[in-house]
Design a protein around this motif. Structure first.
Motif, mmCIF file in Angstrom:
data_model
loop_
_atom_site.group_PDB
_atom_site.id
_atom_site.type_symbol
_atom_site.label_atom_id
_atom_site.label_comp_id
_atom_site.label_asym_id
_atom_site.label_seq_id
_atom_site.Cartn_x
_atom_site.Cartn_y
_atom_site.Cartn_z
ATOM 1 N N LYS A 87 -37.227 -54.737 -60.108
ATOM 2 C CA LYS A 87 -35.926 -55.314 -60.436
ATOM 3 C C LYS A 87 -35.822 -56.766 -59.981
ATOM 4 C CE LYS A 87 -33.651 -53.601 -56.224
ATOM 5 N NZ LYS A 87 -32.622 -52.695 -55.706
ATOM 6 N N GLY A 88 -34.981 -57.501 -60.699
ATOM 7 C CA GLY A 88 -34.770 -58.916 -60.416
ATOM 8 C C GLY A 88 -34.202 -59.594 -61.641
ATOM 9 N N GLU A 89 -33.854 -60.866 -61.501
ATOM 10 C CA GLU A 89 -33.272 -61.595 -62.620
ATOM 11 C C GLU A 89 -34.242 -61.725 -63.789
ATOM 12 O OE1 GLU A 89 -31.654 -65.316 -61.455
ATOM 13 O OE2 GLU A 89 -30.195 -64.448 -60.060
ATOM 14 N N ASP A 90 -35.546 -61.610 -63.482
ATOM 15 C CA ASP A 90 -36.548 -61.741 -64.540
ATOM 16 C C ASP A 90 -36.847 -60.418 -65.228
ATOM 17 O OD1 ASP A 90 -37.735 -60.657 -62.293
ATOM 18 O OD2 ASP A 90 -39.519 -61.937 -62.344
ATOM 19 N N LEU A 91 -36.149 -59.352 -64.841
ATOM 20 C CA LEU A 91 -36.281 -58.046 -65.508
ATOM 21 C C LEU A 91 -35.032 -57.811 -66.349
ATOM 22 C CD1 LEU A 91 -37.751 -55.258 -65.826
ATOM 23 C CD2 LEU A 91 -36.303 -54.458 -63.951
ATOM 24 N N PHE A 92 -35.219 -57.647 -67.664
ATOM 25 C CA PHE A 92 -34.088 -57.388 -68.557
ATOM 26 C C PHE A 92 -34.614 -56.776 -69.849
ATOM 27 C CE2 PHE A 92 -35.757 -61.462 -69.720
ATOM 28 C CZ PHE A 92 -35.481 -61.666 -71.060
ATOM 29 N N GLY A 93 -33.709 -56.182 -70.619
ATOM 30 C CA GLY A 93 -34.143 -55.600 -71.883
ATOM 31 C C GLY A 93 -33.205 -54.543 -72.405
ATOM 32 N N VAL A 94 -33.785 -53.548 -73.075
ATOM 33 C CA VAL A 94 -33.020 -52.479 -73.730
ATOM 34 C C VAL A 94 -33.576 -51.128 -73.311
ATOM 35 C CG1 VAL A 94 -32.373 -51.431 -75.934
ATOM 36 C CG2 VAL A 94 -32.509 -53.924 -75.742
ATOM 37 N N PHE A 95 -32.679 -50.233 -72.925
ATOM 38 C CA PHE A 95 -33.032 -48.835 -72.674
ATOM 39 C C PHE A 95 -32.862 -48.120 -74.002
ATOM 40 C CE2 PHE A 95 -33.666 -46.599 -68.574
ATOM 41 C CZ PHE A 95 -33.969 -45.351 -69.069
ATOM 42 N N HIS A 96 -33.970 -48.079 -74.754
ATOM 43 C CA HIS A 96 -33.967 -47.562 -76.127
ATOM 44 C C HIS A 96 -33.555 -46.092 -76.180
ATOM 45 C CE1 HIS A 96 -35.815 -45.707 -79.640
ATOM 46 N NE2 HIS A 96 -36.832 -45.271 -78.939
ATOM 47 N N CYS A 97 -32.792 -45.753 -77.219
ATOM 48 C CA CYS A 97 -32.388 -44.370 -77.491
ATOM 49 C C CYS A 97 -31.836 -43.708 -76.229
ATOM 50 C CB CYS A 97 -33.570 -43.560 -78.037
ATOM 51 S SG CYS A 97 -33.104 -41.936 -78.680
ATOM 52 N N PHE A 98 -30.831 -44.328 -75.649
ATOM 53 C CA PHE A 98 -30.300 -43.802 -74.390
ATOM 54 C C PHE A 98 -29.644 -42.444 -74.615
ATOM 55 C CE2 PHE A 98 -27.216 -43.041 -71.117
ATOM 56 C CZ PHE A 98 -27.991 -43.246 -69.985
ATOM 57 N N THR A 99 -30.052 -41.456 -73.807
ATOM 58 C CA THR A 99 -29.522 -40.093 -73.950
ATOM 59 C C THR A 99 -29.134 -39.494 -72.603
ATOM 60 O OG1 THR A 99 -31.773 -39.196 -73.836
ATOM 61 C CG2 THR A 99 -30.856 -39.584 -76.035
ATOM 62 N N GLY A 100 -28.956 -40.339 -71.595
ATOM 63 C CA GLY A 100 -28.694 -39.831 -70.250
ATOM 64 C C GLY A 100 -27.226 -39.597 -69.964
ATOM 65 N N THR A 101 -26.922 -39.492 -68.676
ATOM 66 C CA THR A 101 -25.566 -39.266 -68.189
ATOM 67 C C THR A 101 -24.878 -40.600 -67.939
ATOM 68 O OG1 THR A 101 -26.274 -39.288 -65.884
ATOM 69 C CG2 THR A 101 -26.346 -37.159 -67.034
ATOM 70 N N LEU A 102 -23.586 -40.541 -67.605
ATOM 71 C CA LEU A 102 -22.854 -41.752 -67.250
ATOM 72 C C LEU A 102 -23.494 -42.417 -66.038
ATOM 73 C CD1 LEU A 102 -20.479 -43.725 -67.426
ATOM 74 C CD2 LEU A 102 -19.110 -42.065 -66.130
ATOM 75 N N GLU A 103 -23.854 -41.626 -65.055
ATOM 76 C CA GLU A 103 -24.486 -42.168 -63.851
ATOM 77 C C GLU A 103 -25.805 -42.863 -64.197
ATOM 78 O OE1 GLU A 103 -25.993 -40.680 -59.400
ATOM 79 O OE2 GLU A 103 -25.670 -39.218 -61.005
ATOM 80 N N GLN A 104 -26.592 -42.245 -65.058
ATOM 81 C CA GLN A 104 -27.871 -42.847 -65.464
ATOM 82 C C GLN A 104 -27.643 -44.104 -66.302
ATOM 83 O OE1 GLN A 104 -29.355 -39.233 -67.195
ATOM 84 N NE2 GLN A 104 -30.715 -38.792 -65.467
ATOM 85 N N ALA A 105 -26.589 -44.105 -67.106
ATOM 86 C CA ALA A 105 -26.251 -45.294 -67.889
ATOM 87 C C ALA A 105 -25.919 -46.453 -66.960
ATOM 88 C CB ALA A 105 -25.076 -45.002 -68.817
ATOM 89 N N GLU A 106 -25.109 -46.184 -65.968
ATOM 90 C CA GLU A 106 -24.715 -47.238 -65.025
ATOM 91 C C GLU A 106 -25.925 -47.749 -64.244
ATOM 92 O OE1 GLU A 106 -21.709 -45.044 -62.959
ATOM 93 O OE2 GLU A 106 -20.081 -45.816 -64.239
ATOM 94 N N LYS A 107 -26.842 -46.841 -63.923
ATOM 95 C CA LYS A 107 -28.046 -47.261 -63.203
ATOM 96 C C LYS A 107 -28.929 -48.127 -64.089
ATOM 97 C CE LYS A 107 -31.186 -45.481 -59.743
ATOM 98 N NZ LYS A 107 -31.521 -44.303 -58.914
ATOM 99 N N ALA A 108 -29.091 -47.746 -65.348
ATOM 100 C CA ALA A 108 -29.878 -48.551 -66.292
ATOM 101 C C ALA A 108 -29.283 -49.947 -66.429
ATOM 102 C CB ALA A 108 -29.942 -47.857 -67.649
#
Length: 254
Positions: free
Chosen positions: A145-166
């Motif tokens: 993790k860091g400012e140089d890490l970014f992107g898309v969590f493709h086909c997200f199918t998790g929970t609200l908690e997992q969404a917030e973590k992503a």
């Protein structure tokens, strides 16, 4: 303007009607198609697609986790060779998939981490494939993790908690046909996620939205996903399209 941030337009399932299928998408308002890589066996098909639709498609490069096998080092070398040879818009799709086979988990973790580090070097976003592997994905992201890490969590199918973590790892959530499924679950909490964190995708030819579920998916069907987000967020069709396209520009830089 609608952006499909994840579509396998080079799939052999489109060989009979690719032109017509892309035209249907354009008529539906889809004008940007982001194309994920899988492995070296698809590279030429991706480049042919780009040659035939130079103003419409935006290519990624990467090694899909289900293609991480005994020869994964060769496949990674193929990815690195192309990353050094020409420009791409993202490194993807990459990640961990434990749905089909757990045999190569250590190799998947290594390939995922290696490609994240290449993305940082190239200042590119990553596009994450995650299936039955949220904990394993987050474990790698935590160390990178860091400012140089970014992107898309493709086909997200998790929970609200997992969404917030992503989202905490600078990831947008790729929302597609699953949001329209009766048992998709994510539609129950998406309204608690600020739409600035959402991008649209189809993952065509897979995961067709309702009412096409079980059939071949195509990019024009993304309008069914927009309709679902209209219901969830209480915004207009055009507002959803505009906001999510801007979100995709923020990620891919184009």
């Amino acid at each position: 303007m609608i952006t499909d941030t994840h579509t396998h337009l080079y799939s052999s399932q489109f060989d009979e009607d690719r032109n017509e299928m892309i035209q249907r998408a354009k008529e539906a308002g889809v004008s940007r198609f982001f194309i994920p890589a899988i492995d070296s066996s698809y590279t030429e098909r991706m480049f042919d697609l780009e040659k035939n639709y130079p103003n419409d498609v935006f290519l990624m490069m990467g090694l899909h986790p289900t293609s991480v096998k005994e020869n994964y080092q060769e496949e990674l070398a193929h990815v690195k060779e192309w990353l050094d040879k020409r420009d791409f818009y993202a490194i993807g799709e990459i990640g961990i998939d434990l749905y089909w086979d757990k045999t190569f988990l250590p190799q998947q973790q290594e390939a995922f981490r290696t490609q994240i580090q290449w993305a940082k070097e190239k200042k590119l976003p990553i596009v994450i494939h995650c299936r039955d592997a949220f904990d394993e994905i987050f474990e790698v992201l935590e160390t990178e993790k860091g400012e140089d890490l970014f992107g898309v969590f493709h086909c997200f199918t998790g929970t609200l908690e997992q969404a917030e973590k992503a989202i905490s790892y600078n990831m947008k959530l790729g929302i597609g046909g699953v949001a329209t499924f009766k048992n998709g679950k994510i539609d129950k909490f998406l309204n608690q996620i600020d739409i600035k964190h959402i991008v649209l995708e189809t993952d065509s030819p897979y995961l067709a939205p309702t009412p096409y579920r079980g059939k071949r998916n195509e990019s024009s069907y993304i309008t069914n996903v927009v309709d679902k987000l209209v219901d969830i967020y209480g915004l207009t069709f055009d507002e959803i399209s505009e906001i999510t396209t801007q979100n995709s520009k923020d990620v891919f830089g184009v």
